[in-house]
Design a protein around this motif. Structure first.
Motif, PDB file in Angstrom:
ATOM      1  N   LEU A 225       0.833  -1.199   0.000  1.00 25.76           N
ATOM      2  CA  LEU A 225       0.000   0.000   0.000  1.00 25.76           C
ATOM      3  C   LEU A 225       0.870   1.252   0.000  1.00 25.76           C
ATOM      4  O   LEU A 225       0.527   2.252  -0.638  1.00 25.76           O
ATOM      5  CB  LEU A 225      -0.924  -0.005   1.222  1.00 25.76           C
ATOM      6  CG  LEU A 225      -1.892   1.175   1.345  1.00 25.76           C
ATOM      7  CD1 LEU A 225      -2.780   1.281   0.110  1.00 25.76           C
ATOM      8  CD2 LEU A 225      -2.748   1.036   2.611  1.00 25.76           C
ATOM      9  N   SER A 229       0.703   4.195  -2.744  1.00 28.75           N
ATOM     10  CA  SER A 229       0.458   5.559  -2.267  1.00 28.75           C
ATOM     11  C   SER A 229       1.535   6.515  -2.755  1.00 28.75           C
ATOM     12  O   SER A 229       1.252   7.676  -3.096  1.00 28.75           O
ATOM     13  CB  SER A 229       0.410   5.578  -0.734  1.00 28.75           C
ATOM     14  OG  SER A 229      -0.597   4.730  -0.253  1.00 28.75           O
ATOM     15  N   LYS A 308      -7.296  -1.063  -2.706  1.00 25.83           N
ATOM     16  CA  LYS A 308      -6.264  -1.769  -1.951  1.00 25.83           C
ATOM     17  C   LYS A 308      -6.257  -1.330  -0.486  1.00 25.83           C
ATOM     18  O   LYS A 308      -6.005  -2.142   0.413  1.00 25.83           O
ATOM     19  CB  LYS A 308      -4.898  -1.529  -2.590  1.00 25.83           C
ATOM     20  CG  LYS A 308      -4.772  -2.155  -3.980  1.00 25.83           C
ATOM     21  CD  LYS A 308      -3.391  -1.974  -4.552  1.00 25.83           C
ATOM     22  CE  LYS A 308      -3.293  -2.673  -5.915  1.00 25.83           C
ATOM     23  NZ  LYS A 308      -3.453  -4.143  -5.787  1.00 25.83           N
ATOM     24  N   ALA A 309      -6.518  -0.046  -0.239  1.00 26.63           N
ATOM     25  CA  ALA A 309      -6.520   0.455   1.135  1.00 26.63           C
ATOM     26  C   ALA A 309      -7.678  -0.118   1.944  1.00 26.63           C
ATOM     27  O   ALA A 309      -7.576  -0.236   3.169  1.00 26.63           O
ATOM     28  CB  ALA A 309      -6.579   1.982   1.139  1.00 26.63           C
ATOM     29  N   SER A 312      -6.770  -2.893   4.191  1.00 33.04           N
ATOM     30  CA  SER A 312      -5.818  -2.645   5.268  1.00 33.04           C
ATOM     31  C   SER A 312      -6.343  -3.194   6.593  1.00 33.04           C
ATOM     32  O   SER A 312      -7.551  -3.236   6.846  1.00 33.04           O
ATOM     33  CB  SER A 312      -5.561  -1.140   5.406  1.00 33.04           C
ATOM     34  OG  SER A 312      -4.781  -0.858   6.553  1.00 33.04           O
ATOM     35  N   THR A 317      -6.235   3.812   8.842  1.00 39.10           N
ATOM     36  CA  THR A 317      -5.668   3.840   7.490  1.00 39.10           C
ATOM     37  C   THR A 317      -6.786   3.813   6.458  1.00 39.10           C
ATOM     38  O   THR A 317      -6.779   4.586   5.488  1.00 39.10           O
ATOM     39  CB  THR A 317      -4.720   2.653   7.272  1.00 39.10           C
ATOM     40  OG1 THR A 317      -3.624   2.750   8.193  1.00 39.10           O
ATOM     41  CG2 THR A 317      -4.177   2.636   5.853  1.00 39.10           C
ATOM     42  N   ARG A 318      -7.751   2.953   6.655  1.00 37.49           N
ATOM     43  CA  ARG A 318      -8.883   2.880   5.716  1.00 37.49           C
ATOM     44  C   ARG A 318      -9.627   4.213   5.687  1.00 37.49           C
ATOM     45  O   ARG A 318     -10.026   4.700   4.619  1.00 37.49           O
ATOM     46  CB  ARG A 318      -9.825   1.754   6.116  1.00 37.49           C
ATOM     47  CG  ARG A 318      -9.190   0.362   6.036  1.00 37.49           C
ATOM     48  CD  ARG A 318     -10.240  -0.733   6.091  1.00 37.49           C
ATOM     49  NE  ARG A 318     -11.003  -0.724   7.332  1.00 37.49           N
ATOM     50  CZ  ARG A 318     -10.674  -1.384   8.436  1.00 37.49           C
ATOM     51  NH1 ARG A 318      -9.553  -2.113   8.459  1.00 37.49           N
ATOM     52  NH2 ARG A 318     -11.424  -1.340   9.516  1.00 37.49           N
ATOM     53  N   TYR A 321      -7.875   6.880   3.536  1.00 40.63           N
ATOM     54  CA  TYR A 321      -8.016   6.713   2.085  1.00 40.63           C
ATOM     55  C   TYR A 321      -9.453   6.955   1.627  1.00 40.63           C
ATOM     56  O   TYR A 321      -9.675   7.282   0.455  1.00 40.63           O
ATOM     57  CB  TYR A 321      -7.503   5.339   1.660  1.00 40.63           C
ATOM     58  CG  TYR A 321      -5.996   5.290   1.659  1.00 40.63           C
ATOM     59  CD1 TYR A 321      -5.272   5.580   0.517  1.00 40.63           C
ATOM     60  CD2 TYR A 321      -5.286   5.012   2.830  1.00 40.63           C
ATOM     61  CE1 TYR A 321      -3.889   5.572   0.523  1.00 40.63           C
ATOM     62  CE2 TYR A 321      -3.904   5.001   2.849  1.00 40.63           C
ATOM     63  CZ  TYR A 321      -3.205   5.280   1.687  1.00 40.63           C
ATOM     64  OH  TYR A 321      -1.825   5.290   1.701  1.00 40.63           O
ATOM     65  N   GLY A 365      -2.486  10.079   4.307  1.00 37.98           N
ATOM     66  CA  GLY A 365      -2.710   8.648   4.120  1.00 37.98           C
ATOM     67  C   GLY A 365      -1.406   7.878   4.045  1.00 37.98           C
ATOM     68  O   GLY A 365      -1.272   6.792   4.623  1.00 37.98           O
ATOM     69  N   ARG A 366      -0.433   8.447   3.333  1.00 35.71           N
ATOM     70  CA  ARG A 366       0.885   7.804   3.220  1.00 35.71           C
ATOM     71  C   ARG A 366       1.560   7.726   4.579  1.00 35.71           C
ATOM     72  O   ARG A 366       2.205   6.708   4.903  1.00 35.71           O
ATOM     73  CB  ARG A 366       1.743   8.609   2.237  1.00 35.71           C
ATOM     74  CG  ARG A 366       3.155   8.039   2.008  1.00 35.71           C
ATOM     75  CD  ARG A 366       3.110   6.710   1.309  1.00 35.71           C
ATOM     76  NE  ARG A 366       4.462   6.203   1.096  1.00 35.71           N
ATOM     77  CZ  ARG A 366       5.194   5.595   2.027  1.00 35.71           C
ATOM     78  NH1 ARG A 366       4.720   5.410   3.259  1.00 35.71           N
ATOM     79  NH2 ARG A 366       6.420   5.151   1.738  1.00 35.71           N
ATOM     80  N   ASN A 369      -0.092   5.098   6.665  1.00 39.99           N
ATOM     81  CA  ASN A 369       0.329   3.774   6.212  1.00 39.99           C
ATOM     82  C   ASN A 369       1.734   3.441   6.708  1.00 39.99           C
ATOM     83  O   ASN A 369       2.018   2.287   7.068  1.00 39.99           O
ATOM     84  CB  ASN A 369       0.286   3.731   4.681  1.00 39.99           C
ATOM     85  CG  ASN A 369       0.871   2.451   4.126  1.00 39.99           C
ATOM     86  OD1 ASN A 369       1.953   2.454   3.553  1.00 39.99           O
ATOM     87  ND2 ASN A 369       0.169   1.356   4.315  1.00 39.99           N
TER      88      ASN A 369
END
Length: 381
Positions: A225, A229, A308-309, A312, A317-318, A321, A365-366, A369
């Motif tokens: 992820l 990202s 993809k997120a 997670s 994290t979800r 995104y 978000g990055r 992650n």
């Protein structure tokens, strides 16, 4: 002869005082004023966002060439009397923009564009001053968190470089029959502004949690992820640069139909300028077409990353995104409406601020992650 001890008798030297157990690095007390540094960075963040918006307004009002000299110190003071205003106006009358585009401009009209550019440069000085006072204050009082001196100093270096690039950009519009600055220099100037903003945002996110918590959180990062990202961040940055090219040649005010351009997929004569490479910087149809295509690519990649997120293991994290995909949808809609209404300044600035919001959300978000927050089993379900 020493007395016999029982089998289970504890052996202890009572003549020496017992020392308390010492903790490791994770148990050590945090050093430096992380919260205060973060607040200072937050203030700088707000100023840089304002600078980006004011720079956009300066461009939209065609005010960027009204001050024809770069005086970092003495230029802080505007003209103070009628003679000074006349001298400033006379310098403006010597450049191609006045001769080719604004030859009928009055002194009163000149003052209106002068104040936009002066305000833009003045805000840059304020940002530099806020950085210098804060950085030196934390350095002298030894409140900089360990390992952060270089990073905080780097922001100031980039800020100084940004001022030099700003003049490099302005100087391109003062000669050779130019009525605007070179679009590629405008893109460089805006791109560095987003780099500075991104670094400040990343540093604020990192300082919001103790160093020990970040070290522990790194063990739970999701590498795949993270790679997706990073790709999304790169495409977003390219799109920001293309947006600057569009603004630099007013390409957003032509080809107002959507999804086609002048009734076709490609704009008319996309490669008509010689030499060929100039079309990618100066042909309004070609530049707007590239901006549109990059926007579609960014939206498609955002959908892939979002899917993809959703897999997670971390709820936060979800959620991060979810915010990204929502902002992408809003930004695409803003871009379409801005083009269809021929880029009025209100929509153009809103679209630019949308780019700022999306840039920061992708970085958030990055970061989430890279350093996922610890959660309960119930939260992860």
């Amino acid at each position: 002869m020493a007395a016999k001890r029982a089998i289970f008798q504890e052996v202890e030297d009572t003549s020496r005082p017992r020392e308390a157990p010492k903790g490791g690095m994770i148990d050590a007390r945090p050093r430096g004023a992380r919260r205060a540094v973060r607040l200072w960075l937050g203030f700088l963040f707000g100023l840089v966002v304002a600078m980006i918006a004011l720079g956009g307004l300066t461009r939209l009002t065609d005010s960027g060439l009204s001050i024809t000299e770069w005086r970092p110190v003495t230029g802080a003071l505007p003209p103070m009397d009628a003679a000074s205003w006349e001298a400033e106006f006379e310098r403006y009358r010597q450049i191609p923009e006045f001769e080719l585009q604004n030859s009928q401009m009055s002194l009163a009209e000149f003052k209106s564009i002068y104040w936009w550019e002066w305000g833009h440069r003045q805000l840059g000085r304020v940002i530099g001053l806020v950085w210098a006072i804060g950085f030196l204050g934390f350095l002298v009082t030894r409140k900089v968190p360990p390992g952060w001196t270089g990073r905080l100093f780097g922001i100031g270096v980039l800020g100084g470089l940004q001022g030099a690039i700003g003049w490099w950009m302005v100087s391109s519009g003062l000669t050779d029959d130019m009525v605007d600055v070179a679009s590629y220099r405008l893109a460089t100037h805006l791109g560095l502004a987003f780099v500075i903003l991104g670094l400040i945002a990343w540093f604020m996110l990192s300082l919001s949690r103790p160093e020990a918590a970040l070290m522990q959180a790194r063990r739970g990062r999701e590498p795949r992820l993270a790679a997706w990202s990073t790709a999304l961040l790169g495409v977003a940055f390219v799109q920001i640069l293309l947006g600057a090219l569009v603004a630099g040649i007013d390409a957003g005010r032509n080809y107002t139909d959507w999804p086609l351009m002048a009734g076709g997929f490609l704009p008319p004569d996309p490669l008509q300028i010689e030499p060929l490479w100039r079309n990618f910087f100066e042909n309004d149809g070609t530049v707007q077409f590239m901006h549109r295509m990059a926007g579609y690519a960014l939206a498609a990649l955002a959908v892939v990353v979002f899917v993809k997120a959703r897999r997670s293991s971390y709820r936060k994290t979800r959620a991060a995104y979810h915010a990204i995909i929502a902002m992408v949808a809003l930004q695409v809609l803003l871009g379409i409406v801005t083009v269809m209404y021929s880029a009025p300044w209100q929509l153009a600035i809103l679209h630019q601020l949308g780019a700022v919001a999306l840039w920061v959300l992708i970085l958030r978000g990055r970061h989430q992650n890279a350093y996922p927050k610890i959660q309960s089993v119930r939260e992860g379900a």
